[in-house]
Scaffold this motif. Structure first.
Motif, PDB file in Angstrom:
ATOM      1  N   ARG A 136     -57.649  91.426  19.457  1.00 31.62           N
ATOM      2  CA  ARG A 136     -57.532  91.362  20.903  1.00 31.62           C
ATOM      3  C   ARG A 136     -58.668  90.523  21.459  1.00 31.62           C
ATOM      4  O   ARG A 136     -59.739  90.469  20.902  1.00 31.62           O
ATOM      5  N   THR A 137     -58.448  89.951  22.623  1.00 33.71           N
ATOM      6  CA  THR A 137     -59.508  89.212  23.279  1.00 33.71           C
ATOM      7  C   THR A 137     -59.476  89.475  24.756  1.00 33.71           C
ATOM      8  O   THR A 137     -58.496  89.990  25.275  1.00 33.71           O
ATOM      9  N   ALA A 138     -60.519  89.138  25.442  1.00 33.37           N
ATOM     10  CA  ALA A 138     -60.593  89.341  26.875  1.00 33.37           C
ATOM     11  C   ALA A 138     -59.748  88.328  27.603  1.00 33.37           C
ATOM     12  O   ALA A 138     -59.350  87.315  27.070  1.00 33.37           O
ATOM     13  N   SER A 139     -59.470  88.627  28.879  1.00 36.36           N
ATOM     14  CA  SER A 139     -58.662  87.703  29.664  1.00 36.36           C
ATOM     15  C   SER A 139     -59.344  86.359  29.806  1.00 36.36           C
ATOM     16  O   SER A 139     -58.707  85.354  30.060  1.00 36.36           O
TER      17      SER A 139
ATOM     18  N   PHE B  21     -53.760  87.568  21.236  1.00 37.55           N
ATOM     19  CA  PHE B  21     -55.020  88.104  21.717  1.00 37.55           C
ATOM     20  C   PHE B  21     -54.922  88.553  23.171  1.00 37.55           C
ATOM     21  O   PHE B  21     -55.453  89.584  23.562  1.00 37.55           O
TER      22      PHE B  21
ATOM     23  N   TYR C  49     -65.077  90.759  24.831  1.00 35.13           N
ATOM     24  CA  TYR C  49     -64.009  91.748  24.739  1.00 35.13           C
ATOM     25  C   TYR C  49     -64.568  93.136  24.422  1.00 35.13           C
ATOM     26  O   TYR C  49     -64.170  94.133  25.020  1.00 35.13           O
TER      27      TYR C  49
ATOM     28  N   ALA D 224     -55.533  92.270  24.690  1.00 38.75           N
ATOM     29  CA  ALA D 224     -56.638  92.423  25.629  1.00 38.75           C
ATOM     30  C   ALA D 224     -56.181  93.143  26.890  1.00 38.75           C
ATOM     31  O   ALA D 224     -56.862  94.033  27.403  1.00 38.75           O
TER      32      ALA D 224
ATOM     33  N   TRP E  22     -57.533  96.827  27.961  1.00 41.28           N
ATOM     34  CA  TRP E  22     -58.258  97.020  29.221  1.00 41.28           C
ATOM     35  C   TRP E  22     -57.575  98.110  30.061  1.00 41.28           C
ATOM     36  O   TRP E  22     -58.243  98.985  30.623  1.00 41.28           O
TER      37      TRP E  22
END
Length: 404
Positions: free
Chosen positions: A10-13, A343, A125, A347, A351
């Protein structure tokens, strides 16, 4: 909802804004081989994109579940549950894509850029999913799924500097699998013959490298699922994917029978090898043990070969391009923006699951708000699938491909 440290990558926006927009190629670089009828005008083999698109449909759907059954969720330690397969499948497909990208020459600068962005966004993230806790370097988790993926990219790119052809990659995969098995077996010998959560390589290596305060849930589990030992295991998975990728590149002009026979022989050998290693170390994902790696990579290899034979070989035979049909076009659209969709989707759900309102995760509020016909979970799954399919379709239509 799967736990942050155990979910697929996963990754952040922010990943979308940090990504590089490439209007001429997507995901991995085009296959470098001389022109032949099985290749698109753009130079890509579409089978890999279609398979990645199908995997993303499963991934987005599964990660939208608010209440994951225990039998489906990640195994607590020893064992393999269905959710343990998703991220490693992505790693296998990435290994194949890196083979396509680096078969002719290693692209060092793009690789370095990708690795740096993955590591930086991975740290961001880790902070974002910390449930709104104040930022402190002393408690920031250093390992993570994106950092693990960056380690895999680093290893596969470096190996491409010395390995040429699918046979050398197959031998390298076997050597790495044996080496990691011996390491785990030696460790197990000091643990009463069985690896446990308090007696495993991660418990020593990751605690020494990062410190317990920088590990998953502050090191209270006794291991980190994405630490240094897990990167070693993930390299076995990616290397198997690279083996299949190079085999496809070398055999694709010989016809479907040769591709199927050569690929089938490699996968059968890998499956037998996995069974043999399982007598030494059990198969489980928490430390990416080689029996798990080879079993998972074999299943993903079957999908890769099938995708190549169905999509790329049909094009070579002169039939209508299968990727021109709308359902397959959607799969290709997802596959060509696989990093962004994979990702980004995880994310978003991470969140929403990590932040609460009124004592309940935001994901639960969203599920209840859009529920139709008394089926909140099904409605949420359909909505998230539609969201990411729509984004991928628009980007593909505009020939915009987001990647680190």
């Amino acid at each position: 909802m799967s736990q942050p440290g155990e979910s697929p990558a996963r990754t952040a926006s922010q990943a979308a804004s940090a990504a590089v927009v490439d209007r001429t190629s997507a995901g991995d670089c085009p296959s470098p081989a001389p022109p032949d009828p099985s290749r698109r005008a753009s130079g890509r083999l579409v089978g890999l994109d279609a398979v990645r698109g199908g995997m993303l449909l499963v991934s987005v759907g599964v990660d939208s579940w608010v209440n994951v059954p225990a039998w489906f969720d990640h195994a607590g330690w020893i064992g393999i549950h269905p959710m343990d397969w998703i991220f490693p499948v992505f790693v296998t497909l990435s290994g194949c894509g890196l083979a396509f990208a680096n078969a002719r020459r290693v692209r060092v600068k793009p690789a370095i850029r990708r690795i740096v962005i993955l590591c930086v966004v991975g740290l961001v993230y880790n902070y974002i999913i910390s449930s709104g806790a104040p930022f402190r370097f002393s408690t920031l988790r250093y390992p993570g799924v994106l950092q693990l993926y960056a380690g895999v990219v680093t290893g596969i790119v470096l190996l491409h500097m010395v390995l040429k052809g699918w046979k050398s990659w197959a031998w390298a995969t076997a050597v790495m699998a044996c080496s990691y098995t011996l390491l785990l077996a030696a460790w197990s010998a000091h643990c009463g013959g069985r690896l446990t959560t308090s007696c495993n390589p991660s418990h020593v290596i990751d605690y020494a490298v990062f410190g317990p305060g920088h590990l998953y849930v502050a090191g209270t589990l006794g291991y980190d699922p994405e630490g240094v030992p897990s990167i070693l295991g993930a390299l076995v998975v990616a290397s198997m994917g690279a083996t299949i990728g190079h085999l496809i590149l070398e055999y694709r002009r010989r016809g479907p029978v040769e591709v199927a026979l050569a690929g089938g022989a490699v996968l059968i050998a890998a499956l037998g090898f996995a069974q043999a290693l399982d007598l030494i170390v059990p198969a489980f994902k928490k430390q990416w043990t080689p029996p798990f790696d080879l079993l998972l990579a074999t299943a993903a290899g079957v999908l890769l070969l099938a995708g190549h034979l169905v999509f790329d070989r049909r094009r070579a035979s002169g039939t209508t391009a299968p990727d021109a049909r709308f359902p397959v076009w959607v799969l290709v659209a997802l596959g060509r923006n696989s990093l962004f969709v994979y990702f980004g989707s995880h994310a978003l759900t991470a969140w929403l699951g990590a932040h609460t309102s009124g004592g309940r995760p935001l994901l639960v509020h969203l599920e209840q708000a859009i529920a139709v016909g008394g089926h909140p979970q099904a409605t949420l799954t359909v909505a998230l699938e539609a969201l990411w399919i729509g984004l991928a379709a628009v980007l593909h239509w505009r020939k915009i491909y987001l990647r680190p």
